[in-house]
Design an enzyme around this catalytic site. Structure first.
Site, PDB file in Angstrom:
ATOM      1  N   CYS A 168      12.591  24.779   4.212  1.00  0.00           N
ATOM      2  CA  CYS A 168      11.897  25.418   3.256  1.00  0.00           C
ATOM      3  C   CYS A 168      10.858  24.516   2.194  1.00  0.00           C
ATOM      4  O   CYS A 168      11.308  23.231   2.617  1.00  0.00           O
ATOM      5  CB  CYS A 168      12.735  26.453   2.320  1.00  0.00           C
ATOM      6  SG  CYS A 168      13.783  27.399   3.222  1.00  0.00           S
ATOM      7  N   MET A 169      10.404  24.834   1.166  1.00  0.00           N
ATOM      8  CA  MET A 169       9.850  24.067   0.375  1.00  0.00           C
ATOM      9  C   MET A 169      10.719  23.050  -0.236  1.00  0.00           C
ATOM     10  O   MET A 169      10.504  22.130  -0.318  1.00  0.00           O
ATOM     11  CB  MET A 169       8.764  24.744  -0.509  1.00  0.00           C
ATOM     12  CG  MET A 169       7.767  24.020  -1.505  1.00  0.00           C
ATOM     13  SD  MET A 169       6.991  24.648  -2.298  1.00  0.00           S
ATOM     14  CE  MET A 169       5.649  25.521  -1.381  1.00  0.00           C
ATOM     15  N   ASP A 170      11.951  23.640  -0.688  1.00  0.00           N
ATOM     16  CA  ASP A 170      12.547  22.930  -1.583  1.00  0.00           C
ATOM     17  C   ASP A 170      13.858  22.789  -1.157  1.00  0.00           C
ATOM     18  O   ASP A 170      14.877  22.160  -1.847  1.00  0.00           O
ATOM     19  CB  ASP A 170      12.582  23.730  -3.098  1.00  0.00           C
ATOM     20  CG  ASP A 170      11.295  24.003  -3.414  1.00  0.00           C
ATOM     21  OD1 ASP A 170      10.380  23.018  -3.580  1.00  0.00           O
ATOM     22  OD2 ASP A 170      11.045  25.211  -3.742  1.00  0.00           O
ATOM     23  N   ARG A 210       1.179 -10.708   7.249  1.00  0.00           N
ATOM     24  CA  ARG A 210       1.083  -9.389   6.357  1.00  0.00           C
ATOM     25  C   ARG A 210       2.104  -8.322   7.066  1.00  0.00           C
ATOM     26  O   ARG A 210       1.780  -7.255   7.511  1.00  0.00           O
ATOM     27  CB  ARG A 210      -0.336  -8.969   6.686  1.00  0.00           C
ATOM     28  CG  ARG A 210      -1.452  -9.600   6.531  1.00  0.00           C
ATOM     29  CD  ARG A 210      -2.861  -8.893   6.242  1.00  0.00           C
ATOM     30  NE  ARG A 210      -3.261  -8.070   7.382  1.00  0.00           N
ATOM     31  CZ  ARG A 210      -3.618  -8.387   8.496  1.00  0.00           C
ATOM     32  NH1 ARG A 210      -4.482  -9.755   8.635  1.00  0.00           N
ATOM     33  NH2 ARG A 210      -3.930  -7.659   9.595  1.00  0.00           N
ATOM     34  N   LYS A 269       0.762  -1.201   0.227  1.00  0.00           N
ATOM     35  CA  LYS A 269      -0.123  -0.110  -0.187  1.00  0.00           C
ATOM     36  C   LYS A 269       0.985   1.277  -0.179  1.00  0.00           C
ATOM     37  O   LYS A 269       2.102   1.279   0.462  1.00  0.00           O
ATOM     38  CB  LYS A 269      -1.098  -0.054   1.136  1.00  0.00           C
ATOM     39  CG  LYS A 269      -0.296  -0.272   2.491  1.00  0.00           C
ATOM     40  CD  LYS A 269      -1.400  -0.201   3.572  1.00  0.00           C
ATOM     41  CE  LYS A 269      -0.517  -0.070   4.945  1.00  0.00           C
ATOM     42  NZ  LYS A 269      -1.234  -0.772   6.064  1.00  0.00           N
ATOM     43  N   TYR A 321      13.579  31.387   6.907  1.00  0.00           N
ATOM     44  CA  TYR A 321      12.327  31.875   7.190  1.00  0.00           C
ATOM     45  C   TYR A 321      12.153  31.906   8.989  1.00  0.00           C
ATOM     46  O   TYR A 321      12.581  30.881   9.295  1.00  0.00           O
ATOM     47  CB  TYR A 321      11.146  30.985   6.708  1.00  0.00           C
ATOM     48  CG  TYR A 321      10.981  31.102   5.152  1.00  0.00           C
ATOM     49  CD1 TYR A 321      10.682  32.322   4.600  1.00  0.00           C
ATOM     50  CD2 TYR A 321      11.282  29.876   4.412  1.00  0.00           C
ATOM     51  CE1 TYR A 321      10.556  32.350   3.267  1.00  0.00           C
ATOM     52  CE2 TYR A 321      11.030  29.964   3.168  1.00  0.00           C
ATOM     53  CZ  TYR A 321      10.703  31.065   2.362  1.00  0.00           C
ATOM     54  OH  TYR A 321      10.338  31.251   1.089  1.00  0.00           O
ATOM     55  N   ARG A 343     -11.349  -0.235  14.248  1.00  0.00           N
ATOM     56  CA  ARG A 343     -11.438   0.190  12.866  1.00  0.00           C
ATOM     57  C   ARG A 343     -12.592  -0.471  11.827  1.00  0.00           C
ATOM     58  O   ARG A 343     -13.551  -0.680  12.641  1.00  0.00           O
ATOM     59  CB  ARG A 343     -10.055   0.280  12.235  1.00  0.00           C
ATOM     60  CG  ARG A 343      -9.919   1.130  10.949  1.00  0.00           C
ATOM     61  CD  ARG A 343      -8.206   1.391  10.903  1.00  0.00           C
ATOM     62  NE  ARG A 343      -7.601   0.147  10.208  1.00  0.00           N
ATOM     63  CZ  ARG A 343      -6.401  -0.032   9.779  1.00  0.00           C
ATOM     64  NH1 ARG A 343      -5.556   1.323   9.973  1.00  0.00           N
ATOM     65  NH2 ARG A 343      -5.816  -1.008   9.337  1.00  0.00           N
ATOM     66  N   HIS A 347      -6.816  -7.467  12.747  1.00  0.00           N
ATOM     67  CA  HIS A 347      -5.741  -6.489  12.673  1.00  0.00           C
ATOM     68  C   HIS A 347      -5.606  -5.970  14.034  1.00  0.00           C
ATOM     69  O   HIS A 347      -6.258  -5.558  14.853  1.00  0.00           O
ATOM     70  CB  HIS A 347      -5.854  -5.040  11.823  1.00  0.00           C
ATOM     71  CG  HIS A 347      -4.703  -4.591  11.212  1.00  0.00           C
ATOM     72  ND1 HIS A 347      -3.641  -4.840  11.065  1.00  0.00           N
ATOM     73  CD2 HIS A 347      -4.522  -2.836  11.411  1.00  0.00           C
ATOM     74  CE1 HIS A 347      -2.706  -3.804  10.757  1.00  0.00           C
ATOM     75  NE2 HIS A 347      -3.370  -2.844  11.227  1.00  0.00           N
TER      76      HIS A 347
END
Ligand SMILES: *Cc1c(COP(=O)(O)O)cnc(C)c1O
Length: 373
Positions: free
Chosen positions: A315-317, A225, A39, A268, A137, A168
């Site tokens: 930062c983002m990048d 699993r 998954k 930042y 769940r 589970h």
């Protein structure tokens, strides 16, 4: 490896996946089946490559969360048994049957709706019955006799063919908790009752995730699993007598070196102030690559066999690392963000989360490079 054209990449060592698979199998009871978890893009490792490898290794099942993941595996030509673990919209029942995949069924309405959708298709949908024993769940609640009877009824609905049953665990990563064995007891009790009501054997019985393979191996039953273990990480402190190695290493490269004076602030929010004259390296990895911003100033990376701490906001990048004490660092040097050292586990801890989340967070922008394909 060089990959000089790459900004940031994840090396996925498929030979390690093989070794981890064999190492897990080594500790399992004879004849126990193996459902390899794929998954979430195989925990970020790439669903196609991992699915193919699991098929070649002989895993009896590949488990995914949803229809689109099952479709990806089939589109890649993978013919293994595929189990969809989470509930799917009933409208997809015929498409899932068409793909030859197995759907988890955990409530009466879902069972009835899937059965209804299969009418007139000339096929049946293969299913595994999901029982709820304490995870809170999905699944028919085995503590409720009305639900258990509903589960028994679902087993005989037209258009559905049940070939397995599972539950589970909520805390199998905690060896000191008795709750896993309580859940296991409830599961076994429900299996007996179902067999008594229907007069039929339930098919493949499975409940053990990675934590249970490590700590409660007596719950292996007909199939396990494991997910995280396959990728070379452990869900808790215990190793369970297995020697597993991380499959994924996230790497980047020094993009620029910068010089700063004592008192300068970095990035930042100005959360970091240079204590002295400093030399920093800018590395092109940020939260858009999956490096959580909450890790800002809380971790270190490996570079040329040494550690360098990360400073200032991520930062983002990009983000910055302190290489003041590493004068030999040059632009282009490879930086390991996580892998063997630091591990995804160490980084997860520092981010206030778990290795699972860091692996899944590695974004599509990060090139996957397969080793030992
Ligand atoms: C994700 C998942 C697993 C595997 O969990 P790990 O802790 O990675 O081993 C097993 N079973 C189900 C139902 C799951 O959702």
């Amino acid at each position: 490896m060089s990959y000089e054209d790459l900004r940031t990449w994840a090396e996925i060592d498929l030979a390690r996946l093989d070794e981890n698979y064999r190492e897990i199998r080594r500790v399992l009871p004879e004849g126990c089946r193996f459902a390899g978890l794929c998954k979430a893009n195989a925990y970020g490792h790439g669903i196609e490559a991992v699915g193919r490898r699991l098929e070649a290794l002989g895993a009896e099942y590949i488990a995914v969360s949803c229809y689109s993941e099952a479709l990806e595996l089939r589109s890649a030509g993978i013919r293994s048994n595929i189990l969809i673990l989470a509930p799917s919209p009933a409208v997809l029942a015929p498409a899932i049957a068409e793909l030859g995949c197995t759907q988890s069924i955990g409530d009466a309405a879902a069972a009835a709706a899937a059965s209804e959708r299969m009418k007139g298709t000339g096929r049946s949908l293969e299913c595994h019955l999901k029982l709820e024993t304490g995870m809170g769940r999905t699944g028919f609640d085995v503590m409720d006799s009305v639900e258990l009877n509903a589960a028994a009824k679902a087993l005989s609905l037209p258009g559905l063919e049940f070939t397995g049953v599972f539950t589970h665990f909520a805390v199998s990563d905690e060896p000191e908790s008795d709750f896993t064995l309580r859940q296991f007891g409830r599961f076994n009790g429900a299996l007996e009752q179902l067999e008594h009501i229907t007069g039929k054997k339930p098919g493949i019985r499975h409940c053990a995730n990675s934590g249970a393979v490590v700590n409660f191996r007596q719950t292996a039953m007909d199939m396990v699993r494991p997910g995280l273990l396959l990728y070379g990480l452990y869900p808790g402190a215990e190793r369970g007598g297995m020697d597993l190695k991380p499959v994924m290493s996230v790497k980047t490269r020094v993009a620029e070196l910068t010089q700063h004076r004592a008192g300068d602030t970095i990035s930042y929010g100005r959360i970091y102030t240079c204590e002295r004259d400093m030399r920093l390296a800018v590395i092109p990895i940020g939260y858009a690559d999956g490096l959580h911003r909450s890790l800002s100033g809380r971790f270190s990376v490996s570079i040329n066999g040494r550690r360098a701490r990360q400073v200032g906001r991520i930062c983002m990048d990009m983000c910055m690392i302190d290489v003041t004490e590493l004068p030999d660092v040059r632009v282009g040097d490879v930086v390991t963000v996580f892998g063997d050292s630091p591990t995804a586990d160490e980084l997860g801890g520092r981010a206030g989360t778990i290795a699972y989340e860091l692996l899944c967070a590695v974004s599509p922008r990060v090139a996957r490079i397969y080793l030992n394909e």
